[in-house]
Motif scaffolding. Structure first.
Motif, PDB file in Angstrom:
ATOM      1  N   GLU A  23     -53.580 -56.559   4.616  1.00 18.79           N
ATOM      2  CA  GLU A  23     -53.151 -56.032   3.322  1.00 18.79           C
ATOM      3  C   GLU A  23     -51.641 -55.822   3.314  1.00 18.79           C
ATOM      4  OE1 GLU A  23     -57.139 -54.037   1.563  1.00 18.79           O
ATOM      5  OE2 GLU A  23     -55.855 -52.692   2.729  1.00 18.79           O
ATOM      6  N   TYR A  24     -51.067 -55.486   4.450  1.00 18.01           N
ATOM      7  CA  TYR A  24     -49.611 -55.462   4.567  1.00 18.01           C
ATOM      8  C   TYR A  24     -49.040 -56.851   4.237  1.00 18.01           C
ATOM      9  CZ  TYR A  24     -48.893 -50.923   7.031  1.00 18.01           C
ATOM     10  OH  TYR A  24     -48.779 -49.596   7.378  1.00 18.01           O
ATOM     11  N   GLY A  59     -59.079 -59.439   6.295  1.00 13.11           N
ATOM     12  CA  GLY A  59     -58.160 -60.142   5.417  1.00 13.11           C
ATOM     13  C   GLY A  59     -57.744 -59.283   4.240  1.00 13.11           C
ATOM     14  N   TYR A  60     -57.250 -59.950   3.220  1.00 10.77           N
ATOM     15  CA  TYR A  60     -56.845 -59.246   1.998  1.00 10.77           C
ATOM     16  C   TYR A  60     -57.563 -59.884   0.822  1.00 10.77           C
ATOM     17  CZ  TYR A  60     -53.964 -63.324   0.953  1.00 10.77           C
ATOM     18  OH  TYR A  60     -53.553 -64.602   0.680  1.00 10.77           O
ATOM     19  N   ASP A  61     -57.843 -59.079  -0.172  1.00 12.63           N
ATOM     20  CA  ASP A  61     -58.496 -59.559  -1.385  1.00 12.63           C
ATOM     21  C   ASP A  61     -57.419 -59.750  -2.451  1.00 12.63           C
ATOM     22  OD1 ASP A  61     -60.085 -60.124  -3.564  1.00 12.63           O
ATOM     23  OD2 ASP A  61     -61.483 -58.470  -3.222  1.00 12.63           O
ATOM     24  N   GLU A  62     -57.249 -60.981  -2.881  1.00 13.05           N
ATOM     25  CA  GLU A  62     -56.196 -61.277  -3.859  1.00 13.05           C
ATOM     26  C   GLU A  62     -56.326 -60.425  -5.116  1.00 13.05           C
ATOM     27  OE1 GLU A  62     -54.946 -65.864  -3.423  1.00 13.05           O
ATOM     28  OE2 GLU A  62     -57.101 -65.554  -3.731  1.00 13.05           O
ATOM     29  N   SER A  63     -57.556 -60.085  -5.490  1.00 10.34           N
ATOM     30  CA  SER A  63     -57.750 -59.303  -6.718  1.00 10.34           C
ATOM     31  C   SER A  63     -57.200 -57.889  -6.591  1.00 10.34           C
ATOM     32  CB  SER A  63     -59.238 -59.249  -7.086  1.00 10.34           C
ATOM     33  OG  SER A  63     -59.983 -58.540  -6.126  1.00 10.34           O
ATOM     34  N   ASP A  64     -56.971 -57.427  -5.366  1.00  8.42           N
ATOM     35  CA  ASP A  64     -56.369 -56.101  -5.169  1.00  8.42           C
ATOM     36  C   ASP A  64     -54.856 -56.119  -5.354  1.00  8.42           C
ATOM     37  OD1 ASP A  64     -58.834 -55.000  -4.543  1.00  8.42           O
ATOM     38  OD2 ASP A  64     -58.587 -55.303  -2.379  1.00  8.42           O
ATOM     39  N   PHE A  65     -54.267 -57.316  -5.381  1.00 12.73           N
ATOM     40  CA  PHE A  65     -52.807 -57.445  -5.416  1.00 12.73           C
ATOM     41  C   PHE A  65     -52.373 -58.300  -6.607  1.00 12.73           C
ATOM     42  CE2 PHE A  65     -53.976 -56.522  -1.104  1.00 12.73           C
ATOM     43  CZ  PHE A  65     -52.979 -55.686  -0.634  1.00 12.73           C
ATOM     44  N   THR A 102     -57.386 -42.947  -1.877  1.00 14.57           N
ATOM     45  CA  THR A 102     -58.335 -44.031  -2.136  1.00 14.57           C
ATOM     46  C   THR A 102     -57.726 -45.361  -1.706  1.00 14.57           C
ATOM     47  OG1 THR A 102     -57.505 -44.455  -4.372  1.00 14.57           O
ATOM     48  CG2 THR A 102     -59.251 -42.782  -4.131  1.00 14.57           C
ATOM     49  N   HIS A 103     -58.576 -46.380  -1.614  1.00 15.83           N
ATOM     50  CA  HIS A 103     -58.093 -47.702  -1.230  1.00 15.83           C
ATOM     51  C   HIS A 103     -57.077 -48.235  -2.238  1.00 15.83           C
ATOM     52  CE1 HIS A 103     -58.690 -52.224  -0.818  1.00 15.83           C
ATOM     53  NE2 HIS A 103     -58.135 -51.849   0.318  1.00 15.83           N
ATOM     54  N   ASP A 104     -57.365 -48.070  -3.522  1.00 15.67           N
ATOM     55  CA  ASP A 104     -56.421 -48.520  -4.554  1.00 15.67           C
ATOM     56  C   ASP A 104     -55.067 -47.843  -4.391  1.00 15.67           C
ATOM     57  OD1 ASP A 104     -58.141 -50.274  -5.750  1.00 15.67           O
ATOM     58  OD2 ASP A 104     -58.741 -48.921  -7.367  1.00 15.67           O
ATOM     59  N   ALA A 105     -55.094 -46.542  -4.152  1.00 20.06           N
ATOM     60  CA  ALA A 105     -53.842 -45.808  -3.990  1.00 20.06           C
ATOM     61  C   ALA A 105     -53.096 -46.257  -2.739  1.00 20.06           C
ATOM     62  CB  ALA A 105     -54.117 -44.302  -3.946  1.00 20.06           C
ATOM     63  N   ALA A 106     -53.841 -46.562  -1.677  1.00 13.86           N
ATOM     64  CA  ALA A 106     -53.204 -47.036  -0.439  1.00 13.86           C
ATOM     65  C   ALA A 106     -52.441 -48.334  -0.701  1.00 13.86           C
ATOM     66  CB  ALA A 106     -54.259 -47.243   0.644  1.00 13.86           C
ATOM     67  N   ILE A 107     -53.053 -49.227  -1.449  1.00 13.67           N
ATOM     68  CA  ILE A 107     -52.391 -50.499  -1.773  1.00 13.67           C
ATOM     69  C   ILE A 107     -51.150 -50.257  -2.630  1.00 13.67           C
ATOM     70  CG2 ILE A 107     -52.653 -52.620  -3.118  1.00 13.67           C
ATOM     71  CD1 ILE A 107     -55.475 -52.822  -1.980  1.00 13.67           C
ATOM     72  N   GLN A 108     -51.236 -49.309  -3.559  1.00  9.38           N
ATOM     73  CA  GLN A 108     -50.065 -48.994  -4.374  1.00  9.38           C
ATOM     74  C   GLN A 108     -48.922 -48.475  -3.521  1.00  9.38           C
ATOM     75  OE1 GLN A 108     -51.138 -46.433  -7.683  1.00  9.38           O
ATOM     76  NE2 GLN A 108     -52.961 -47.660  -8.117  1.00  9.38           N
ATOM     77  N   HIS A 109     -49.250 -47.668  -2.520  1.00 13.03           N
ATOM     78  CA  HIS A 109     -48.201 -47.185  -1.614  1.00 13.03           C
ATOM     79  C   HIS A 109     -47.589 -48.331  -0.814  1.00 13.03           C
ATOM     80  CE1 HIS A 109     -48.341 -42.865  -2.236  1.00 13.03           C
ATOM     81  NE2 HIS A 109     -49.666 -42.877  -2.166  1.00 13.03           N
ATOM     82  N   MET A 110     -48.426 -49.294  -0.408  1.00  9.06           N
ATOM     83  CA  MET A 110     -47.889 -50.467   0.287  1.00  9.06           C
ATOM     84  C   MET A 110     -46.916 -51.236  -0.608  1.00  9.06           C
ATOM     85  SD  MET A 110     -51.281 -52.065   2.127  1.00  9.06           S
ATOM     86  CE  MET A 110     -52.471 -51.010   2.957  1.00  9.06           C
ATOM     87  N   GLN A 111     -47.321 -51.456  -1.851  1.00  9.97           N
ATOM     88  CA  GLN A 111     -46.512 -52.269  -2.755  1.00  9.97           C
ATOM     89  C   GLN A 111     -45.239 -51.559  -3.212  1.00  9.97           C
ATOM     90  OE1 GLN A 111     -49.953 -53.468  -5.488  1.00  9.97           O
ATOM     91  NE2 GLN A 111     -48.868 -55.395  -5.247  1.00  9.97           N
ATOM     92  N   SER A 112     -45.236 -50.238  -3.174  1.00 11.31           N
ATOM     93  CA  SER A 112     -44.056 -49.509  -3.646  1.00 11.31           C
ATOM     94  C   SER A 112     -43.081 -49.192  -2.510  1.00 11.31           C
ATOM     95  CB  SER A 112     -44.473 -48.212  -4.342  1.00 11.31           C
ATOM     96  OG  SER A 112     -45.149 -47.351  -3.449  1.00 11.31           O
TER      97      SER A 112
END
Length: 431
Positions: free
Chosen positions: A350-351, A236-242, A316-326
């Motif tokens: 996470e997508y 799943g996805y963790d809301e705190s990451d987004f 890193t995982h944080d950076a991966a999420i930033q790439h998804m969001q951008s």
């Protein structure tokens, strides 16, 4: 009421990186909220053979989380010393050029001398720690998670010795994994591996897996495995990451692929679609975030539009999420294998949380196709449907990029890590 103590055996734990770490890092974060006290037994990172390190994940471990790290015997570390790290296969062989002699030898050794996998040298150390805890703290429930599937052999021994309640978490297939044939097993070794898998699945009390496709695979391993024994709890996805959107308007329509891209993912139909959209005058950038196999990199370099590819590499995982969001579009590739309908990757959820349209390439009417239709989060195109992908890129460019219309999906809340942890807690407490 005191919390129920549960021993969880997971080889992958921070600072290990990659998708395999996320599942139990997030479960343990939220199980505390549902009257469960998870106790982690894992390998000391100084002795582990991790393919990827992400120190940032240490920040996500709860302060009061009990973690017991053990010694290990790691033949992969010894092998990499002599053969070179690049010759040690990992992550679906995304780092492997299968045509080289050294890689063939490496795969043969991996497939026939380490059954079920090279991480089984950790087991005896984990077992010693576990037996002390079981006796001292009266623990009656354990969970093993794989890959590596050798971890489940810990559960097999503890079940036999102490008659504990045992949940077997199968994040990926065992003998049905899409790269299994690349391990070059000889027949009697292959049979031995299948027997181990069957024994684990029949002896455990509950099986947890990530998709209906995998549930079907495991249910057919033995007539003793009933459907009600197998529970589906996806990643799943963790809301705190987004917490906030990092999106800024890109100068060109940016399509991002985040994760490992091995040869078996067969990205050529997407590359063809991307090229034709470029030829139609649509300004595009392809961003690859993660490990990409050498043959795919070589194929990209031979494309006339290679200048439009941004190869980011592992982050890193944080950076991966930033790439998804951008990004403007998120690309998902599903390997074309016999059981591809049951593949449900962790990054897919996470997508979903990134709230960007998903362009998926894979099997129609599989688990991912079903969820995309349910959530209206994107569209899946069949393995040969380059035309469909090209048309979708063109329409997303006009609909969302030019007009800046916010993209909306729906009904993704059931895939939050907190809700999934609550579902898991019910299985644990029912034993």
């Amino acid at each position: 009421m005191p919390k129920k103590k549960v021993l969880i055996f997971t080889y992958y734990w921070p600072p290990a990186g990659g998708a395999g770490v996320q599942r139990w890092l997030k479960f343990t974060k939220y199980l505390h909220d549902f009257n469960i006290e998870p106790i982690i037994i894992t390998v000391d990172e100084k002795q582990a053979s991790y393919a990827q390190i992400d120190e940032s994940l240490n920040l996500e471990v709860k302060e009061n989380q009990r973690i017991i790290k053990t010694n290990s015997f790691e033949p992969l570390n010894i092998f990499s010393f002599f053969a070179g790290k690049k010759n040690v296969p990992y992550a679906g062989f995304a780092n492997v050029n299968k045509k080289t002699t050294m890689q063939t030898i490496s795969r043969f050794i991996r497939g026939n001398f380490f059954i079920p996998d090279p991480r089984k040298g950790w087991n005896r150390y984990a077992l010693n720690k576990a037996e002390l805890l079981i006796k001292e703290e009266n623990i009656d429930t354990i969970i093993t998670t794989g890959p590596p599937h050798s971890t489940h052999l810990i559960g097999l021994k503890l079940k036999k010795k102490y008659d504990l309640k045992w949940i077997c978490d199968m994040r990926d297939p065992w003998t049905d994994i899409y790269y299994y044939k690349d391990l070059l097993h000889i027949p009697f070794v292959k049979k031995m591996d299948a027997n181990l898998e069957k024994k684990v699945l029949t002896e455990c009390d509950k099986i947890v897996t990530v998709s209906s496709g995998l549930k079907n695979i495991f249910a057919h391993k033995s007539e003793k495995i009933t459907l009600d024994k197998i529970h589906i709890i996806p990643n799943g996805y963790d809301e705190s990451d987004f917490k906030m959107s990092l999106y800024k308007k890109n100068e060109t329509l940016t399509i991002a692929y985040v994760g490992t891209m091995a040869e078996i993912y067969e990205p050529t139909p997407f590359f063809d679609a991307f090229e034709r959209s470029l030829q139609n005058g649509i300004p595009l950038e392809l961003k690859l975030v993660g490990k990409v196999s050498p043959p795919i990199l070589e194929a990209l370099r031979n494309r006339s539009w290679s200048k439009d590819v941004n190869i980011v590499g592992q982050v890193t995982h944080d950076a991966a999420i930033q790439h998804m969001q951008s990004a403007d579009i998120l690309l998902l590739l599903i390997p074309n294998t016999k059981d591809s309908k049951g593949i449900l990757t962790g990054k897919f959820f996470e997508y979903l949380a990134a709230m960007k349209p998903i362009l998926a390439h894979g099997p129609k009417n599989g688990d991912i196709d079903d969820i995309l239709k349910q959530t209206k989060a994107g569209e899946l195109f069949g393995y040969d449907d380059s035309d469909g992908m090209k048309n979708k890129i063109d329409s997303l460019y006009k609909e969302y990029f030019l007009n800046q219309t916010p993209f909306q999906s729906q009904n993704i809340e059931s895939y939050s890590r907190q809700n999934l942890s609550q579902n898991l807690s019910k299985i644990i407490l029912s034993l």
